[in-house]
Design an enzyme around this catalytic site. Structure first.
Site, mmCIF file in Angstrom:
data_model
loop_
_atom_site.group_PDB
_atom_site.id
_atom_site.type_symbol
_atom_site.label_atom_id
_atom_site.label_comp_id
_atom_site.label_asym_id
_atom_site.label_seq_id
_atom_site.Cartn_x
_atom_site.Cartn_y
_atom_site.Cartn_z
ATOM 1 N N ASN A 1 0.818 -1.154 -0.082
ATOM 2 C CA ASN A 1 -0.004 -0.155 -0.015
ATOM 3 C C ASN A 1 0.668 1.223 -0.012
ATOM 4 O OD1 ASN A 1 -2.198 -1.814 -0.026
ATOM 5 N ND2 ASN A 1 -2.442 -1.409 2.467
ATOM 6 N N VAL A 2 0.308 2.432 -0.741
ATOM 7 C CA VAL A 2 0.990 3.549 -0.704
ATOM 8 C C VAL A 2 0.417 4.455 0.075
ATOM 9 C CG1 VAL A 2 2.064 2.989 -3.038
ATOM 10 C CG2 VAL A 2 -0.185 4.384 -2.786
ATOM 11 N N HIS B 1 6.032 -0.269 -2.494
ATOM 12 C CA HIS B 1 5.832 0.521 -3.540
ATOM 13 C C HIS B 1 5.855 1.918 -3.068
ATOM 14 C CE1 HIS B 1 3.358 -3.404 -5.085
ATOM 15 N NE2 HIS B 1 4.674 -3.428 -5.204
ATOM 16 N N CYS C 1 11.338 14.731 -7.545
ATOM 17 C CA CYS C 1 11.764 15.233 -8.908
ATOM 18 C C CYS C 1 12.546 14.061 -9.666
ATOM 19 C CB CYS C 1 12.589 16.435 -8.624
ATOM 20 S SG CYS C 1 13.250 17.310 -10.039
ATOM 21 N N CYS D 1 9.119 20.881 -9.540
ATOM 22 C CA CYS D 1 10.405 21.097 -8.653
ATOM 23 C C CYS D 1 11.064 22.513 -8.543
ATOM 24 C CB CYS D 1 11.723 19.939 -8.753
ATOM 25 S SG CYS D 1 12.755 20.022 -7.701
ATOM 26 N N GLY E 1 -5.408 -8.875 3.176
ATOM 27 C CA GLY E 1 -6.035 -8.167 1.940
ATOM 28 C C GLY E 1 -5.161 -7.896 0.752
ATOM 29 N N SER E 2 -4.607 -8.798 0.193
ATOM 30 C CA SER E 2 -4.137 -8.808 -1.140
ATOM 31 C C SER E 2 -4.492 -10.087 -2.063
ATOM 32 C CB SER E 2 -2.417 -8.845 -1.113
ATOM 33 O OG SER E 2 -1.959 -8.692 -2.334
ATOM 34 N N SER E 3 -4.716 -9.636 -3.338
ATOM 35 C CA SER E 3 -5.133 -10.773 -4.075
ATOM 36 C C SER E 3 -3.699 -11.353 -4.887
ATOM 37 C CB SER E 3 -5.837 -10.124 -5.198
ATOM 38 O OG SER E 3 -5.334 -8.998 -6.151
HETATM 39 ZN ZN LIG Z 1 14.431 19.108 -9.096
#
Ligand SMILES: [Zn+2]
Length: 293
Positions: free
Chosen positions: A107-108, A124, A132, A183, A222-224
């Site tokens: 999860n992110v 992930h 940047c 950036c 909770g993951s397939s």
């Molecule tokens: Zn930069």
């Protein structure tokens, strides 16, 4: 979605895994659905899932980046408001009791970090910062969100629909009007997450693999296991002859290697598991009692 409560026999079976030694845990989107974050690979949204953004396209196409950031600017507040749920909290308690070798998440959303998990690999990456593509500097997403909204007040005030993955559905005209934020060096920003077609950095994979290899068992929550970056840990555990348990709704690509499958609400199941293991240790070795009193 079927969010039934776990059966006592299922909680007992999960608890027996911990009798073998510390457990490695791998989590996916299903643990965050109870926090209100949609699981775009879950059984409910599978058919509506759209093509995810590809890394190569993001890097080479200014239009792809504009589309990403426009939709993400509108969808992010919902993710940002989400709070860890019972499942995240139960995993913190298990870790603090020394019952885990560590936690690997696909999860992110950053909810394990927010809940207080310490020994954690965010495989992930996480949405909490952007990086940047030119100079590699990172920017906190909260600061970037303020800048994005200041540049695009009309879009923020507009009405839109949230897609199953939490981002906004936007017309091409609105995307064309969107003003991206770069950036300070002028380079384009990318969320600091691993996109499709992008490799997980090797040291991160090795850190996660070491946690799994120290485990006397592997618990998937909770993951397939739809993508190889998670499935590889199930293969590694299976290869070592280590038991694999999967707590998730719906079929997974790891089912053939699982000695235990539980299809129940992750939050309640993990909470009862933690209570059984921590709240009343004596009961966990006598699975016919629930340790009342
Ligand atoms: Zn930069």
């Amino acid at each position: 979605m079927n969010l039934r409560a776990p059966l006592a026999v299922e909680v007992d079976a999960l608890a027996r895994l911990f009798g073998r030694g510390p457990v490695a845990v791998l989590t996916g989107a299903g643990i965050s659905t109870e926090s209100g974050i949609p699981d775009y690979r879950g059984p409910e949204t599978r058919r509506r899932a759209r093509n995810p953004i590809q890394y190569r396209e993001f890097v080479k196409s200014p239009l792809a980046r504009r589309r990403y950031w426009a939709r993400s600017m509108l969808g992010f507040p919902r993710i940002r408001r989400a709070r860890p749920n019972l499942g995240h909290d139960a995993l913190v308690r298990l870790e603090q009791a020394g019952l885990l070798t560590g936690l690997v998440t696909q999860n992110v959303d950053g909810l394990h970090t927010e809940a207080g998990s310490g020994d954690l690999v965010e495989l992930h990456g996480a949405l909490r910062e952007a990086v940047c593509l030119a100079c590699g500097a990172t920017t906190p997403r909260d600061a970037l969100q303020v800048a994005l909204e200041a540049q695009n007040p009309d879009l923020v005030a507009s009405t839109f629909e949230l897609a199953p993955d939490g981002d906004a559905d936007l017309s091409d005209e609105r995307i064309a009007q969107f003003q991206p934020v770069d950036c300070t060096c002028g380079g384009p920003l990318k969320p600091n997450v691993v996109f499709f077609g992008e490799n997980v950095p090797r040291p991160r994979v090795e850190h996660a693999m070491a946690m799994v290899e120290r485990g006397a068992s592997l618990l998937v929550v909770g993951s397939s296991l739809a993508v190889y970056s998670g499935l590889r840990f199930v293969h590694a555990a299976h290869k070592r002859g280590v038991p694999v348990a999967i707590l998730t709704i719906g079929e997974t690509r790891g089912d053939a290697h699982a000695m235990l499958r539980v299809e129940a609400a992750a939050g309640e199941t993990l909470t009862r598991l933690a209570s059984l293991l921590l709240g009343d240790a004596a009961a966990s070795t006598h699975s016919d009692t629930t340790g009342q009193g």
